[in-house]
Design an enzyme around this catalytic site. Structure first.
Site, PDB file in Angstrom:
ATOM      1  N   ASP A 116       4.699  13.786  13.521  1.00 20.79           N
ATOM      2  CA  ASP A 116       4.777  13.646  12.068  1.00 20.79           C
ATOM      3  C   ASP A 116       3.399  13.838  11.433  1.00 20.79           C
ATOM      4  O   ASP A 116       2.934  12.988  10.672  1.00 20.79           O
ATOM      5  CB  ASP A 116       5.373  12.282  11.711  1.00 20.79           C
ATOM      6  CG  ASP A 116       5.973  12.267  10.299  1.00 20.79           C
ATOM      7  OD1 ASP A 116       6.145  13.371   9.721  1.00 20.79           O
ATOM      8  OD2 ASP A 116       6.251  11.177   9.780  1.00 20.79           O
ATOM      9  N   GLY A 147       8.665   1.743   7.860  1.00 21.76           N
ATOM     10  CA  GLY A 147       8.292   0.434   7.368  1.00 21.76           C
ATOM     11  C   GLY A 147       7.432   0.489   6.120  1.00 21.76           C
ATOM     12  O   GLY A 147       7.001   1.556   5.685  1.00 21.76           O
ATOM     13  N   GLY A 149       6.347   3.941   4.637  1.00 21.30           N
ATOM     14  CA  GLY A 149       6.404   5.013   5.616  1.00 21.30           C
ATOM     15  C   GLY A 149       7.809   5.237   6.112  1.00 21.30           C
ATOM     16  O   GLY A 149       8.764   4.700   5.559  1.00 21.30           O
ATOM     17  N   GLY A 150       7.920   6.029   7.136  1.00 17.17           N
ATOM     18  CA  GLY A 150       9.217   6.393   7.704  1.00 17.17           C
ATOM     19  C   GLY A 150       9.975   5.194   8.238  1.00 17.17           C
ATOM     20  O   GLY A 150      11.198   5.143   8.150  1.00 17.17           O
ATOM     21  N   LYS A 174       1.843  -3.188   8.735  1.00 18.31           N
ATOM     22  CA  LYS A 174       3.090  -2.426   8.588  1.00 18.31           C
ATOM     23  C   LYS A 174       4.249  -3.314   8.996  1.00 18.31           C
ATOM     24  O   LYS A 174       4.278  -3.861  10.097  1.00 18.31           O
ATOM     25  CB  LYS A 174       3.053  -1.171   9.451  1.00 18.31           C
ATOM     26  CG  LYS A 174       4.324  -0.345   9.360  1.00 18.31           C
ATOM     27  CD  LYS A 174       4.036   1.122   9.594  1.00 18.31           C
ATOM     28  CE  LYS A 174       4.707   1.606  10.867  1.00 18.31           C
ATOM     29  NZ  LYS A 174       4.353   2.996  11.152  1.00 18.31           N
ATOM     30  N   VAL A 225       3.930  -0.765   4.182  1.00 17.69           N
ATOM     31  CA  VAL A 225       2.582  -1.155   4.582  1.00 17.69           C
ATOM     32  C   VAL A 225       1.969  -2.038   3.501  1.00 17.69           C
ATOM     33  O   VAL A 225       2.036  -1.717   2.313  1.00 17.69           O
ATOM     34  CB  VAL A 225       1.700   0.084   4.831  1.00 17.69           C
ATOM     35  CG1 VAL A 225       0.313  -0.332   5.307  1.00 17.69           C
ATOM     36  CG2 VAL A 225       2.352   1.004   5.850  1.00 17.69           C
ATOM     37  N   LEU A 283       0.828  -1.216   0.000  1.00 19.81           N
ATOM     38  CA  LEU A 283       0.000   0.000   0.000  1.00 19.81           C
ATOM     39  C   LEU A 283       0.852   1.251   0.000  1.00 19.81           C
ATOM     40  O   LEU A 283       0.457   2.301  -0.487  1.00 19.81           O
ATOM     41  CB  LEU A 283      -0.901   0.017   1.238  1.00 19.81           C
ATOM     42  CG  LEU A 283      -2.052  -0.989   1.301  1.00 19.81           C
ATOM     43  CD1 LEU A 283      -2.720  -0.927   2.651  1.00 19.81           C
ATOM     44  CD2 LEU A 283      -3.058  -0.722   0.192  1.00 19.81           C
ATOM     45  N   GLY A 284       2.019   1.170   0.609  1.00 21.03           N
ATOM     46  CA  GLY A 284       2.881   2.351   0.670  1.00 21.03           C
ATOM     47  C   GLY A 284       4.067   2.100   1.567  1.00 21.03           C
ATOM     48  O   GLY A 284       4.245   1.011   2.106  1.00 21.03           O
TER      49      GLY A 284
END
Ligand SMILES: *[C@@H]1O[C@H](CO)[C@@H](O)[C@H](O)[C@H]1NC(C)=O
Ligand SMILES: *[C@@H]1O[C@H](CO)[C@@H](O)[C@H](O)[C@H]1NC(C)=O
Ligand SMILES: *[C@@H]1O[C@H](CO)[C@@H](O)[C@H](O)[C@H]1NC(C)=O
Ligand SMILES: *[C@@H]1O[C@H](CO)[C@@H](O)[C@H](O)[C@H]1NC(C)=O
Ligand SMILES: *[C@@H]1O[C@H](CO)[C@@H](O)[C@H](O)[C@H]1NC(C)=O
Ligand SMILES: *[C@@H]1O[C@H](CO)[C@@H](O)[C@H](O)[C@H]1NC(C)=O
Ligand SMILES: *[C@@H]1O[C@H](CO)[C@@H](O)[C@H](O)[C@H]1NC(C)=O
Ligand SMILES: *[C@@H]1O[C@H](CO)[C@@H](O)[C@H](O)[C@H]1NC(C)=O
Length: 645
Positions: free
Chosen positions: A470, A353, A350-351, A368, A355, A347-348
């Site tokens: 964040d 990990g 992040g900082g 995640k 997801v 899905l994406g």
């Protein structure tokens, strides 16, 4: 238990050991000149016995009640070691007592005895009458009786009894191995006058000597014993015995009193040898105590080390022990749910990990997967589980579960069907504007209201202040009804509420463009840096533009804050609104949101409103804070306002 308690505990254990040894060295010694109530504490009495009139009533006083068929016993509480456990040695003892027998019938009955018995608190049933409390008809003659008695028989009950005024020597039986009539010595034991008796036993020569005389003169002689006989008590008694008296009444009754009593004994073992043992045992015991303590401390230190190592495990335990706790998943389950972390399900990123989308029990979840199981990664992981796991707000992403297994750190969230906010407000550069969803102003307003509620909850609403650190469009997820759900707590840290004045955390973190100017100076997050990022979010959601420094028309090059402030100065602030809204928005509401955004982005952190105030602006309770026309210059160190709020 602390050190002191352990020490006391050991003392409690060792003291009786040592005092037991010492008392053995001293032998049994006591001296009652009379028997006050308090002497009960040093004596053990059976129910028919009592302390009264400053004397032991071995069978109790009448006081109006019947005293027929009584049998009682009384002992001194401490035992006498009569023979050595290891050696062929028997103790010697001397005991003197004054007895007083007053008949209550004519003639009186039945008798009194000085006894050595195996145990205390026990008297055979039906040992009244002729049994003198010594044995009963079934225990008579049994070696199990474990009793030695010097009886003062005042009634001729058996054919064997020489008369009604004699002394007898009894071993486990009412049958006396020796009898001496007191009449021959001028003593009438049941005359109601005091009679002094002295019993001496020499454990070495194994000889028993008994003196009986009228205390205040008359019959008997202090110098001439009425009885001297060889007797090996060690053949008939256990090692430890209790010394005392027994007495009984039958159809004929009398008062059986002991008015004074003393006792002294030798020890069964050679004194020097025994003392040697004690002097060996004291240092040995102390050494054992010291060694025990050093082991205890070593073990304790080791335990602390192990405890430190187990810190992670403890976090797990903590997480799991909470009732509202997120579930602990098996790695196997999550691998299965995400197709072994198939990139198709990604899905994406992040900082900390990647997801993945997953399917657990027919429910879509977001998993995640932390980049690495480094100590820093673990710290972020634990921060996220412990902070978000304990937070409950409708505008926060719900943590469903977690997994810490085989070097993998995984978090499981509810899957937000509408993805993250950034995807919807910043259209892809080459995307067809017709594609995708265009968020209306009402929806956008609802989203930022939700974020404001969540942030106010984090800052002011929960037990410990939580800094998100964040806040940005990509960390705001949208549920099926486009309600905001603040997520990604990887950088979040809790701050104890008691520390509110200095609500900040070390370590600079966040996303460029959302970071307050002072961040680079103070190098840490504060509630005010969270509020700055929130201000940027308000502006970007309204403008539909990224906050960054991108070369664009209309002075945008200095970033979204400068650009909006510039138009505010020109009193054309509504011109910043997202073109795609085509003017379909509540102008007052939009202006209020933009001004609040600017206020939150005030270069001076002291001038920024709190999240509580920001929320009140949304609910219409208060107007947005006034904003200077010109964006104030950033000055460091920042000055607190002179008028306090
Ligand atoms: C026993 O106690 C009495 C009274 O307390 C005292 O007079 C007597 O000396 C004591 N005897 C011994 C041997 O201690
Ligand atoms: C006393 O005991 C004897 C037998 O030991 C019994 O015959 C007698 O009835 C008893 N007397 C009372 C008053 O209990
Ligand atoms: C104990 O010592 C006595 C002499 O004091 C002796 O007659 C007896 O046989 C010894 N008993 C044992 C078991 O050694
Ligand atoms: C008992 O008394 C006798 C005679 O006074 C004495 O020789 C002996 O040592 C005493 N024994 C004890 C154990 O006191
Ligand atoms: C003698 O005493 C024992 C122990 O108390 C008891 O079990 C037994 O029944 C008694 N015998 C008689 C005849 O009362
Ligand atoms: C008690 O036991 C002894 C034996 O130890 C026996 O000689 C005696 O006759 C018994 N006395 C009674 C009253 O049973
Ligand atoms: C012993 O004293 C009692 C009580 O005074 C008395 O009844 C009894 O006759 C006396 N016995 C002798 C042998 O003097
Ligand atoms: C016990 O008391 C008697 C009489 O008062 C005294 O002669 C004797 O020495 C005392 N014995 C002990 C061991 O106290």
């Amino acid at each position: 238990m602390n050190f002191r308690n352990h020490f006391l505990c050991l003392l409690v254990i060792t003291t009786p050991l040592l005092s037991g040894l010492i008392s053995q060295v001293e032998g049994l010694n006591f001296n009652f000149s009379h028997f006050p109530e308090s002497s009960k504490n040093e004596l053990i009495l059976t129910p028919d016995a009592e302390i009264d009139f400053d004397a032991i009533q071995v069978t109790k006083e009448a006081r109006g009640a019947s005293i027929t068929n009584l049998s009682g016993r009384v002992w001194y509480k401490q035992k006498l070691r009569i023979r050595s456990k290891q050696k062929n040695i028997t103790a010697s003892f001397n005991s003197t007592f004054v007895l007083n027998i007053t008949p209550q019938t004519n003639p009186g009955g039945e008798g009194l005895a000085f006894i050595l018995s195996k145990e205390t608190g026990y008297i055979p049933e039906n040992s009244h009458g002729e049994w003198l409390g010594i044995v009963n008809s079934s225990t008579n003659g049994s070696s199990q009786s474990n009793i030695f008695a010097v009886e003062f028989d005042t009634k001729k009950s058996y054919a064997e009894d020489i008369d009604d005024n004699h002394v007898g020597i009894d071993l486990n039986s009412i049958y006396s191995i020796k009898q001496v009539s007191l009449y021959d010595h001028g003593v009438n034991v049941s005359s109601g006058s005091d009679v002094t008796t002295s019993i001496q036993y020499d454990g070495e020569s194994k000889v028993l000597t008994v003196y009986v005389f009228m205390t205040s003169g008359g019959g008997g002689n202090q110098a001439n014993p009425i009885l001297t006989m060889p007797l090996d008590l060690s053949n008939h008694l256990p090692e430890d015995v209790f010394v005392g008296f027994s007495a009984s009444t039958g159809e004929s009754t009398q008062l059986n009193c002991i008015k004074s009593w003393n006792f002294t004994s030798t020890v069964v073992d050679d004194d020097a040898v025994d003392l040697l043992w004690v002097w060996i045992l004291i240092p040995v015991t102390l050494a054992a105590v010291v060694i025990g303590f050093s082991f205890y401390f070593k073990w304790n230190n080791k335990r602390r080390e192990v405890e430190a190592q187990d810190e992670d495990q403890k976090v797990e335990i903590k997480i799991m022990s909470s009732t509202t706790a997120p579930k602990k998943f098996r790695l196997k389950e999550l691998k299965q749910a995400t197709g072994n972390f198939n990139s198709k399900n990604k899905l994406g990123r992040g900082g900390c990990g990647t997801v993945y989308k997953g399917l657990l029990d027919n429910t879509e979840v977001a998993v995640k997967r932390f980049f690495e199981n480094s100590s820093e990664g673990r710290q972020d992981f634990v921060a996220e589980v412990t902070t978000i796991g304990n937070l409950h707000h409708k505008n926060l992403v719900k943590l469903v579960g977690w997994c810490h297994e085989s070097n993998e750190l995984l978090l499981v969230y509810e899957l937000m069907p509408n993805g993250s906010l950034d995807k919807l407000i910043f259209p892809e550069e080459n995307a067809n504007p017709e594609d995708g969803i265009m968020l209306s102003w009402e929806t956008r307003h609802g989203i930022i209201c939700g974020v404001a509620g969540a942030l106010d909850y984090l800052h002011n609403g929960c037990e410990k202040r939580v800094l998100h650190r964040d806040i940005k469009a990509s960390n705001i997820m949208l549920d099926s009804e486009f309600n905001a759900r603040l997520g990604d707590f990887g950088l979040a840290r809790t701050i104890p509420n008691s520390d509110m004045t200095h609500h900040s955390t070390k370590k600079i973190a966040g996303t460029l463009g959302y970071m307050a100017p002072e961040s680079f100076h103070i190098g840490r997050a504060t509630a005010e840096t969270d509020i700055y990022a929130f201000g940027v979010l308000l502006l970007e959601v309204s403008c539909g533009r990224k906050p960054g420094y991108q070369s664009d028309e209309n002075n945008y090059s200095n970033g979204i804050v400068d650009w909006v402030w510039e138009l505010h100065k020109l009193e054309r602030i509504l011109e910043v609104m997202d073109m795609r809204l085509s003017g379909n928005f509540d102008r007052d509401q939009a202006e209020s949101v933009l001004k609040l955004g600017l206020a939150c982005c005030h270069p001076n952190p002291y001038q920024r409103p709190s999240m509580r105030t920001a929320l009140q602006v949304f609910t219409g309770e208060v107007a947005p804070p006034p904003i200077p026309n010109e964006k104030p210059a950033f000055v460091w160190p920042a000055m607190a306002p002179i008028t306090d709020d």
